[in-house]
Scaffold this motif. Sequence first.
Motif, PDB file in Angstrom:
ATOM      1  N   ALA A 259      -1.007  12.395  -5.309  1.00  0.00           N
ATOM      2  CA  ALA A 259      -1.942  11.535  -6.045  1.00  0.00           C
ATOM      3  C   ALA A 259      -2.442  12.240  -7.298  1.00  0.00           C
ATOM      4  O   ALA A 259      -2.540  11.623  -8.367  1.00  0.00           O
ATOM      5  CB  ALA A 259      -3.109  11.130  -5.154  1.00  0.00           C
ATOM      6  N   GLU A 260      -2.734  13.516  -7.193  1.00  0.00           N
ATOM      7  CA  GLU A 260      -3.214  14.274  -8.353  1.00  0.00           C
ATOM      8  C   GLU A 260      -2.120  14.398  -9.405  1.00  0.00           C
ATOM      9  O   GLU A 260      -2.376  14.260 -10.601  1.00  0.00           O
ATOM     10  CB  GLU A 260      -3.719  15.653  -7.941  1.00  0.00           C
ATOM     11  CG  GLU A 260      -4.274  16.470  -9.091  1.00  0.00           C
ATOM     12  CD  GLU A 260      -5.325  15.732  -9.923  1.00  0.00           C
ATOM     13  OE1 GLU A 260      -5.285  15.869 -11.166  1.00  0.00           O
ATOM     14  OE2 GLU A 260      -6.165  15.027  -9.339  1.00  0.00           O
TER      15      GLU A 260
ATOM     16  N   THR B 297       0.858  -1.173   0.000  1.00  0.00           N
ATOM     17  CA  THR B 297       0.000   0.000   0.000  1.00  0.00           C
ATOM     18  C   THR B 297       0.895   1.224   0.000  1.00  0.00           C
ATOM     19  O   THR B 297       1.825   1.320   0.787  1.00  0.00           O
ATOM     20  CB  THR B 297      -0.890   0.013   1.257  1.00  0.00           C
ATOM     21  OG1 THR B 297      -1.689  -1.169   1.243  1.00  0.00           O
ATOM     22  CG2 THR B 297      -1.774   1.237   1.281  1.00  0.00           C
ATOM     23  N   LEU B 298       0.595   2.145  -0.893  1.00  0.00           N
ATOM     24  CA  LEU B 298       1.355   3.390  -0.986  1.00  0.00           C
ATOM     25  C   LEU B 298       0.413   4.540  -0.648  1.00  0.00           C
ATOM     26  O   LEU B 298      -0.596   4.740  -1.312  1.00  0.00           O
ATOM     27  CB  LEU B 298       1.911   3.561  -2.406  1.00  0.00           C
ATOM     28  CG  LEU B 298       2.671   4.845  -2.697  1.00  0.00           C
ATOM     29  CD1 LEU B 298       3.937   4.920  -1.839  1.00  0.00           C
ATOM     30  CD2 LEU B 298       3.023   4.912  -4.175  1.00  0.00           C
ATOM     31  N   ARG B 299       0.743   5.260   0.399  1.00  0.00           N
ATOM     32  CA  ARG B 299      -0.093   6.385   0.807  1.00  0.00           C
ATOM     33  C   ARG B 299       0.518   7.678   0.274  1.00  0.00           C
ATOM     34  O   ARG B 299       1.671   7.989   0.559  1.00  0.00           O
ATOM     35  CB  ARG B 299      -0.205   6.429   2.322  1.00  0.00           C
ATOM     36  CG  ARG B 299      -1.061   5.294   2.860  1.00  0.00           C
ATOM     37  CD  ARG B 299      -1.122   5.311   4.380  1.00  0.00           C
ATOM     38  NE  ARG B 299      -2.009   4.296   4.899  1.00  0.00           N
ATOM     39  CZ  ARG B 299      -1.713   3.011   4.984  1.00  0.00           C
ATOM     40  NH1 ARG B 299      -0.551   2.566   4.564  1.00  0.00           N
ATOM     41  NH2 ARG B 299      -2.580   2.143   5.480  1.00  0.00           N
ATOM     42  N   LEU B 300      -0.262   8.388  -0.515  1.00  0.00           N
ATOM     43  CA  LEU B 300       0.178   9.643  -1.115  1.00  0.00           C
ATOM     44  C   LEU B 300      -0.654  10.793  -0.570  1.00  0.00           C
ATOM     45  O   LEU B 300      -1.815  10.599  -0.193  1.00  0.00           O
ATOM     46  CB  LEU B 300       0.005   9.596  -2.640  1.00  0.00           C
ATOM     47  CG  LEU B 300       0.728   8.474  -3.389  1.00  0.00           C
ATOM     48  CD1 LEU B 300       0.309   8.478  -4.851  1.00  0.00           C
ATOM     49  CD2 LEU B 300       2.229   8.624  -3.261  1.00  0.00           C
ATOM     50  N   THR B 301      -0.055  11.973  -0.585  1.00  0.00           N
ATOM     51  CA  THR B 301      -0.845  13.157  -0.261  1.00  0.00           C
ATOM     52  C   THR B 301      -1.793  13.404  -1.430  1.00  0.00           C
ATOM     53  O   THR B 301      -1.621  12.830  -2.522  1.00  0.00           O
ATOM     54  CB  THR B 301       0.054  14.395  -0.065  1.00  0.00           C
ATOM     55  OG1 THR B 301       0.677  14.705  -1.322  1.00  0.00           O
ATOM     56  CG2 THR B 301       1.096  14.173   1.019  1.00  0.00           C
ATOM     57  N   GLU B 302      -2.770  14.265  -1.224  1.00  0.00           N
ATOM     58  CA  GLU B 302      -3.690  14.586  -2.319  1.00  0.00           C
ATOM     59  C   GLU B 302      -2.938  15.182  -3.500  1.00  0.00           C
ATOM     60  O   GLU B 302      -3.218  14.846  -4.659  1.00  0.00           O
ATOM     61  CB  GLU B 302      -4.779  15.545  -1.835  1.00  0.00           C
ATOM     62  CG  GLU B 302      -5.807  14.882  -0.949  1.00  0.00           C
ATOM     63  CD  GLU B 302      -6.952  15.820  -0.599  1.00  0.00           C
ATOM     64  OE1 GLU B 302      -7.291  16.689  -1.432  1.00  0.00           O
ATOM     65  OE2 GLU B 302      -7.499  15.674   0.501  1.00  0.00           O
TER      66      GLU B 302
ATOM     67  N   ARG C  80      -1.814  11.038 -11.045  1.00  0.00           N
ATOM     68  CA  ARG C  80      -2.982  10.833 -11.918  1.00  0.00           C
ATOM     69  C   ARG C  80      -2.817  11.622 -13.215  1.00  0.00           C
ATOM     70  O   ARG C  80      -3.025  11.089 -14.322  1.00  0.00           O
ATOM     71  CB  ARG C  80      -4.258  11.260 -11.196  1.00  0.00           C
ATOM     72  CG  ARG C  80      -5.546  10.936 -11.935  1.00  0.00           C
ATOM     73  CD  ARG C  80      -6.777  11.298 -11.113  1.00  0.00           C
ATOM     74  NE  ARG C  80      -6.827  10.545  -9.866  1.00  0.00           N
ATOM     75  CZ  ARG C  80      -6.610  11.057  -8.639  1.00  0.00           C
ATOM     76  NH1 ARG C  80      -6.356  12.338  -8.484  1.00  0.00           N
ATOM     77  NH2 ARG C  80      -6.669  10.290  -7.574  1.00  0.00           N
ATOM     78  N   ALA C  81      -2.399  12.879 -13.104  1.00  0.00           N
ATOM     79  CA  ALA C  81      -2.228  13.731 -14.288  1.00  0.00           C
ATOM     80  C   ALA C  81      -1.140  13.172 -15.203  1.00  0.00           C
ATOM     81  O   ALA C  81      -1.310  13.127 -16.432  1.00  0.00           O
ATOM     82  CB  ALA C  81      -1.892  15.155 -13.859  1.00  0.00           C
ATOM     83  N   GLN C  82      -0.028  12.741 -14.616  1.00  0.00           N
ATOM     84  CA  GLN C  82       1.063  12.188 -15.434  1.00  0.00           C
ATOM     85  C   GLN C  82       0.630  10.900 -16.122  1.00  0.00           C
ATOM     86  O   GLN C  82       0.955  10.682 -17.291  1.00  0.00           O
ATOM     87  CB  GLN C  82       2.303  11.942 -14.570  1.00  0.00           C
ATOM     88  CG  GLN C  82       3.531  11.585 -15.367  1.00  0.00           C
ATOM     89  CD  GLN C  82       3.941  12.703 -16.301  1.00  0.00           C
ATOM     90  OE1 GLN C  82       3.874  13.876 -15.957  1.00  0.00           O
ATOM     91  NE2 GLN C  82       4.387  12.347 -17.492  1.00  0.00           N
ATOM     92  N   ALA C  83      -0.089  10.068 -15.410  1.00  0.00           N
ATOM     93  CA  ALA C  83      -0.580   8.821 -16.004  1.00  0.00           C
ATOM     94  C   ALA C  83      -1.511   9.112 -17.180  1.00  0.00           C
ATOM     95  O   ALA C  83      -1.428   8.453 -18.226  1.00  0.00           O
ATOM     96  CB  ALA C  83      -1.292   7.980 -14.947  1.00  0.00           C
ATOM     97  N   GLU C  84      -2.361  10.114 -17.038  1.00  0.00           N
ATOM     98  CA  GLU C  84      -3.267  10.490 -18.134  1.00  0.00           C
ATOM     99  C   GLU C  84      -2.484  10.988 -19.334  1.00  0.00           C
ATOM    100  O   GLU C  84      -2.780  10.623 -20.477  1.00  0.00           O
ATOM    101  CB  GLU C  84      -4.263  11.547 -17.667  1.00  0.00           C
ATOM    102  CG  GLU C  84      -5.357  11.001 -16.777  1.00  0.00           C
ATOM    103  CD  GLU C  84      -6.348  12.072 -16.332  1.00  0.00           C
ATOM    104  OE1 GLU C  84      -6.410  13.145 -16.983  1.00  0.00           O
ATOM    105  OE2 GLU C  84      -7.038  11.844 -15.334  1.00  0.00           O
TER     106      GLU C  84
ATOM    107  N   MET D 199      -1.792   4.614 -13.278  1.00  0.00           N
ATOM    108  CA  MET D 199      -1.028   5.231 -12.189  1.00  0.00           C
ATOM    109  C   MET D 199      -0.023   4.231 -11.634  1.00  0.00           C
ATOM    110  O   MET D 199       1.103   4.604 -11.298  1.00  0.00           O
ATOM    111  CB  MET D 199      -1.989   5.708 -11.091  1.00  0.00           C
ATOM    112  CG  MET D 199      -2.834   6.894 -11.502  1.00  0.00           C
ATOM    113  SD  MET D 199      -4.109   7.356 -10.305  1.00  0.00           S
ATOM    114  CE  MET D 199      -3.156   7.670  -8.832  1.00  0.00           C
ATOM    115  N   GLN D 200      -0.409   2.976 -11.556  1.00  0.00           N
ATOM    116  CA  GLN D 200       0.486   1.946 -11.045  1.00  0.00           C
ATOM    117  C   GLN D 200       1.725   1.819 -11.922  1.00  0.00           C
ATOM    118  O   GLN D 200       2.851   1.736 -11.423  1.00  0.00           O
ATOM    119  CB  GLN D 200      -0.225   0.601 -10.966  1.00  0.00           C
ATOM    120  CG  GLN D 200       0.685  -0.511 -10.474  1.00  0.00           C
ATOM    121  CD  GLN D 200      -0.039  -1.825 -10.302  1.00  0.00           C
ATOM    122  OE1 GLN D 200      -1.202  -1.847  -9.955  1.00  0.00           O
ATOM    123  NE2 GLN D 200       0.641  -2.905 -10.564  1.00  0.00           N
ATOM    124  N   ASP D 201       1.550   1.820 -13.242  1.00  0.00           N
ATOM    125  CA  ASP D 201       2.702   1.716 -14.142  1.00  0.00           C
ATOM    126  C   ASP D 201       3.654   2.896 -13.975  1.00  0.00           C
ATOM    127  O   ASP D 201       4.867   2.729 -13.960  1.00  0.00           O
ATOM    128  CB  ASP D 201       2.252   1.638 -15.603  1.00  0.00           C
ATOM    129  CG  ASP D 201       1.711   0.279 -15.994  1.00  0.00           C
ATOM    130  OD1 ASP D 201       1.927  -0.695 -15.239  1.00  0.00           O
ATOM    131  OD2 ASP D 201       1.078   0.194 -17.061  1.00  0.00           O
TER     132      ASP D 201
END
Length: 68
Positions: free
Chosen positions: A12-13, A4-9, A16-20, A26-28
Motif C-alpha cells: 500500500a505504501e 476489494t483489493l487487500r494489500l500489505t502495508e 501510494r508513493a508511486q501514485a504521488e 492509487m486506483q489509476d
Amino acid sequence: MAMTLRLTEDEAEALRAQAEIEHRSMQDVAREAVREYIARHAHLSRVHGALEVLTPRYEELLDRLGKA
C-alpha cells in the motif's frame, strides 16, 4: 465492477508513493498495473503457443544452431 483489493502495508505504501510521483490516484495506478500484467501474460501465452508449434517444426535447425 467493484472489488476489494487487500494489500500489505508495504504494498500500500509503495502504491501510494508511486501514485504521488505520477500525480495520479492509487486506483489509476493499480488498474494500469493490472492491465500491464494481463497484456504481458497474454503475450507470453502467445509466445509459448508459437514455440509449441514451431519448435518441433524447426527442431533440426535449432539443434544445429545450438551446436554452432
